[in-house]
Design a protein around this motif. Structure first.
Motif, PDB file in Angstrom:
ATOM      1  N   HIS A 184       0.888  -1.182   0.055  1.00  0.00           N
ATOM      2  CA  HIS A 184      -0.094  -0.090  -0.075  1.00  0.00           C
ATOM      3  C   HIS A 184       0.753   0.996   0.020  1.00  0.00           C
ATOM      4  CE1 HIS A 184      -3.647   2.668   0.892  1.00  0.00           C
ATOM      5  NE2 HIS A 184      -2.583   2.782   1.881  1.00  0.00           N
ATOM      6  N   ARG A 185       1.917   1.103   0.831  1.00  0.00           N
ATOM      7  CA  ARG A 185       2.713   2.455   0.943  1.00  0.00           C
ATOM      8  C   ARG A 185       3.654   2.803  -0.203  1.00  0.00           C
ATOM      9  NH1 ARG A 185       7.926   2.915   4.884  1.00  0.00           N
ATOM     10  NH2 ARG A 185       8.717   5.024   4.585  1.00  0.00           N
ATOM     11  N   PHE A 186       4.181   1.689  -0.936  1.00  0.00           N
ATOM     12  CA  PHE A 186       4.963   1.930  -1.988  1.00  0.00           C
ATOM     13  C   PHE A 186       4.191   1.647  -3.587  1.00  0.00           C
ATOM     14  CE2 PHE A 186       7.910   0.001   1.251  1.00  0.00           C
ATOM     15  CZ  PHE A 186       8.711   1.072   1.478  1.00  0.00           C
ATOM     16  N   LYS A 187       2.846   1.506  -3.083  1.00  0.00           N
ATOM     17  CA  LYS A 187       2.083   1.039  -4.430  1.00  0.00           C
ATOM     18  C   LYS A 187       2.595   0.239  -5.512  1.00  0.00           C
ATOM     19  CE  LYS A 187       0.586   6.008  -4.319  1.00  0.00           C
ATOM     20  NZ  LYS A 187       0.051   5.874  -3.246  1.00  0.00           N
ATOM     21  N   GLU A 188       2.919  -1.035  -4.633  1.00  0.00           N
ATOM     22  CA  GLU A 188       3.355  -2.302  -5.575  1.00  0.00           C
ATOM     23  C   GLU A 188       2.225  -3.400  -5.493  1.00  0.00           C
ATOM     24  OE1 GLU A 188       7.973  -1.972  -5.032  1.00  0.00           O
ATOM     25  OE2 GLU A 188       7.011  -2.881  -3.336  1.00  0.00           O
ATOM     26  N   ASP A 189       2.706  -4.219  -6.564  1.00  0.00           N
ATOM     27  CA  ASP A 189       1.714  -5.337  -6.470  1.00  0.00           C
ATOM     28  C   ASP A 189       2.329  -6.813  -6.161  1.00  0.00           C
ATOM     29  OD1 ASP A 189       0.310  -7.684  -7.713  1.00  0.00           O
ATOM     30  OD2 ASP A 189      -0.674  -6.356  -8.899  1.00  0.00           O
ATOM     31  N   SER A 190       1.791  -7.468  -5.247  1.00  0.00           N
ATOM     32  CA  SER A 190       2.414  -8.575  -4.711  1.00  0.00           C
ATOM     33  C   SER A 190       3.044  -9.770  -5.778  1.00  0.00           C
ATOM     34  CB  SER A 190       1.615  -9.393  -3.832  1.00  0.00           C
ATOM     35  OG  SER A 190       1.968 -10.575  -3.257  1.00  0.00           O
ATOM     36  N   ASN A 191       2.304  -9.565  -6.947  1.00  0.00           N
ATOM     37  CA  ASN A 191       2.587 -10.538  -7.859  1.00  0.00           C
ATOM     38  C   ASN A 191       3.614 -10.004  -9.088  1.00  0.00           C
ATOM     39  OD1 ASN A 191       0.778 -12.731  -7.095  1.00  0.00           O
ATOM     40  ND2 ASN A 191      -0.873 -11.507  -8.016  1.00  0.00           N
ATOM     41  N   GLN A 192       4.121  -8.603  -8.906  1.00  0.00           N
ATOM     42  CA  GLN A 192       4.895  -8.276  -9.947  1.00  0.00           C
ATOM     43  C   GLN A 192       6.296  -7.607  -9.325  1.00  0.00           C
ATOM     44  OE1 GLN A 192       2.637  -5.055 -11.609  1.00  0.00           O
ATOM     45  NE2 GLN A 192       1.000  -6.550 -12.462  1.00  0.00           N
ATOM     46  N   ASN A 193       6.940  -8.749  -8.543  1.00  0.00           N
ATOM     47  CA  ASN A 193       8.174  -8.328  -7.982  1.00  0.00           C
ATOM     48  C   ASN A 193       8.304  -6.923  -7.193  1.00  0.00           C
ATOM     49  OD1 ASN A 193      10.869  -8.561  -7.358  1.00  0.00           O
ATOM     50  ND2 ASN A 193      11.810  -7.622  -9.345  1.00  0.00           N
ATOM     51  N   PRO A 194       7.600  -6.952  -6.046  1.00  0.00           N
ATOM     52  CA  PRO A 194       7.460  -5.647  -5.407  1.00  0.00           C
ATOM     53  C   PRO A 194       9.022  -5.502  -4.600  1.00  0.00           C
ATOM     54  CG  PRO A 194       6.356  -7.393  -4.222  1.00  0.00           C
ATOM     55  CD  PRO A 194       6.936  -7.956  -5.341  1.00  0.00           C
ATOM     56  N   THR A 327      -8.059 -10.590  -1.087  1.00  0.00           N
ATOM     57  CA  THR A 327      -8.376  -9.336  -2.083  1.00  0.00           C
ATOM     58  C   THR A 327      -6.800  -9.010  -2.502  1.00  0.00           C
ATOM     59  OG1 THR A 327     -10.428  -8.789  -1.288  1.00  0.00           O
ATOM     60  CG2 THR A 327      -9.413  -7.158  -2.676  1.00  0.00           C
ATOM     61  N   VAL A 328      -6.037  -8.983  -1.631  1.00  0.00           N
ATOM     62  CA  VAL A 328      -4.693  -8.563  -1.942  1.00  0.00           C
ATOM     63  C   VAL A 328      -3.688  -9.763  -2.446  1.00  0.00           C
ATOM     64  CG1 VAL A 328      -2.515  -7.422  -1.014  1.00  0.00           C
ATOM     65  CG2 VAL A 328      -4.787  -6.604  -0.449  1.00  0.00           C
ATOM     66  N   PHE A 329      -3.797 -10.669  -1.802  1.00  0.00           N
ATOM     67  CA  PHE A 329      -2.897 -11.751  -2.226  1.00  0.00           C
ATOM     68  C   PHE A 329      -3.355 -13.076  -3.028  1.00  0.00           C
ATOM     69  CE2 PHE A 329      -1.254  -9.967   1.909  1.00  0.00           C
ATOM     70  CZ  PHE A 329      -0.227  -9.080   1.310  1.00  0.00           C
ATOM     71  N   GLY A 330      -4.873 -12.982  -3.217  1.00  0.00           N
ATOM     72  CA  GLY A 330      -5.328 -14.154  -3.822  1.00  0.00           C
ATOM     73  C   GLY A 330      -6.009 -15.096  -2.790  1.00  0.00           C
ATOM     74  N   SER A 331      -6.257 -16.391  -3.233  1.00  0.00           N
ATOM     75  CA  SER A 331      -6.939 -17.424  -2.256  1.00  0.00           C
ATOM     76  C   SER A 331      -5.996 -17.717  -1.221  1.00  0.00           C
ATOM     77  CB  SER A 331      -7.524 -18.510  -2.959  1.00  0.00           C
ATOM     78  OG  SER A 331      -6.198 -19.129  -3.497  1.00  0.00           O
ATOM     79  N   TRP A 332      -6.343 -18.360  -0.068  1.00  0.00           N
ATOM     80  CA  TRP A 332      -5.482 -18.753   1.010  1.00  0.00           C
ATOM     81  C   TRP A 332      -4.562 -20.018   0.452  1.00  0.00           C
ATOM     82  CZ3 TRP A 332      -3.683 -16.839   5.008  1.00  0.00           C
ATOM     83  CH2 TRP A 332      -4.338 -16.032   5.798  1.00  0.00           C
TER      84      TRP A 332
END
Length: 353
Positions: A184-194, A327-332
């Protein structure tokens, strides 16, 4: 709480649960055909920091069940530990009648083992989640290190205490709460090499001084052993420490952005059907949505699903901006595969200080 308050709550839960339990009791499969006195033993296998709530709820429920079912007496035993460790114990043979975990994937493990019904989320209100929580930061009295948010936990002068994400659901929420804040702070996506989020988390994990097996063990390390400057823990556990275990010695810091913790419950039908205890087990879990139990949850600093009761406790359960992990990371399943399997992202970012 005063004796008067406890008595009032007992009377309230009695009146609201009695009709439901009486109706269930009339056709119960938990009593024998002869109507003889039957003692019912239920085992609630749960996660670490729920023990104090269930200790009170169990007594109230047992009293009410016997009043509504005069020829039955129910006693609830408790087992507590790291959520996933508990789920593995049940999967490996621990005879739980109900499970009350803090992570959906722990219940799904039991579905895969054929112990819990596939439709367990539809069997109870709100997808079988009677209450939620969030992660907060517990610091020393007066906040001497001036810790205000997740970002401060990556500073070089901070020692952090959390449980082990490999055994504790609370620890996984702690890790994901910090990670979600970084995204949230760095405006990154968990699936795109944050890159920035990973660097932040690597610094935070480098500050961890102990990984305990469960949340209550981490509380002991922080509050009694004096380890660390900050404990990452659930909101209800933080209040319990601040008001009881270490009163006057700690302060609670609410981060600007944190994770929503859902606490699912389910009947272990493979066990209860065999033991003739399914009706009592269902009644036990359904009672969690009754107003008295929801009020008790709020009084114990858990966020009830009843919005009116939650709003009535806004002074102790303040509004906080949270995110839903799926919502942020996908399913468990995706979360576990990405972050917490051996060699996953947690292992990659963690290192010994």
């Amino acid at each position: 709480m005063t004796n008067t308050g406890v008595q009032t709550r007992i009377l309230s839960i009695s009146s609201l649960l009695a009709v439901t339990l009486f109706t269930i009791g009339c056709s119960s499969n938990d009593t024998n055909a002869a109507g003889e006195q039957q003692n019912i033993e239920l085992l609630n296998v749960s996660y670490d920091v729920s023990r104090d709530f269930y200790k009170e709820y169990n007594v109230l429920f047992s009293d009410d069940y016997q009043k509504a079912n005069s020829n039955s007496k129910v006693n609830i035993n408790q087992s507590h530990g790291g959520s996933s460790k508990q789920a593995l114990s049940v999967a490996n043979g621990l005879q739980a009648d109900v499970v009350t975990f803090n992570q959906e994937s722990d219940v799904n493990l039991l579905v895969e083992k054929g112990l819990v019904a596939d439709d367990w989320q539809q069997a109870l209100p709100n997808n079988a989640v009677p209450y939620t929580s969030t992660m907060v930061l517990l610091v020393r009295d007066g906040n001497p290190k001036n810790i205000k948010d997740w970002s401060d936990l990556a500073r070089s002068d901070i020692d952090v205490v959390i449980p082990n994400p490999k055994t504790s659901g609370t620890a996984r929420y702690a890790f994901l709460g910090a990670y979600g804040y970084g995204l949230h702070r760095f405006k990154e996506d968990s699936n795109q090499n944050p890159v920035q989020t990973n660097a932040f988390i690597q610094k935070l994990l480098a500050n961890v001084v102990t990984y305990d097996n469960g949340a209550r063990a981490a509380t002991t390390s922080f509050a009694q052993r004096g380890l660390g400057d900050v404990l990452i823990t659930t909101e209800n556990e933080a209040h319990l420490v601040a008001n009881q275990f270490a009163k006057g010695q700690v302060d609670i810091v609410y981060p600007s952005y944190s994770i929503l913790i859902s606490n699912p419950v389910a009947v272990v039908t493979a066990v209860t059907d065999k033991g003739g205890k399914t009706t009592a087990a269902n009644a036990y879990l359904k009672g969690l949505w009754e107003a008295p139990a929801q009020e008790l949850l709020a009084q114990m600093y858990m966020r009830p699903s009843n919005e009116q009761i939650l709003a009535a406790h806004k002074d102790t359960l303040p509004a906080i901006t949270t995110f839903e992990p799926t919502t942020v990371f996908g399913s468990w399943d995706q979360i576990m595969e990405t972050f917490f399997v051996d060699g996953g992202r947690f292992d990659q970012l963690a290192r010994v200080k």
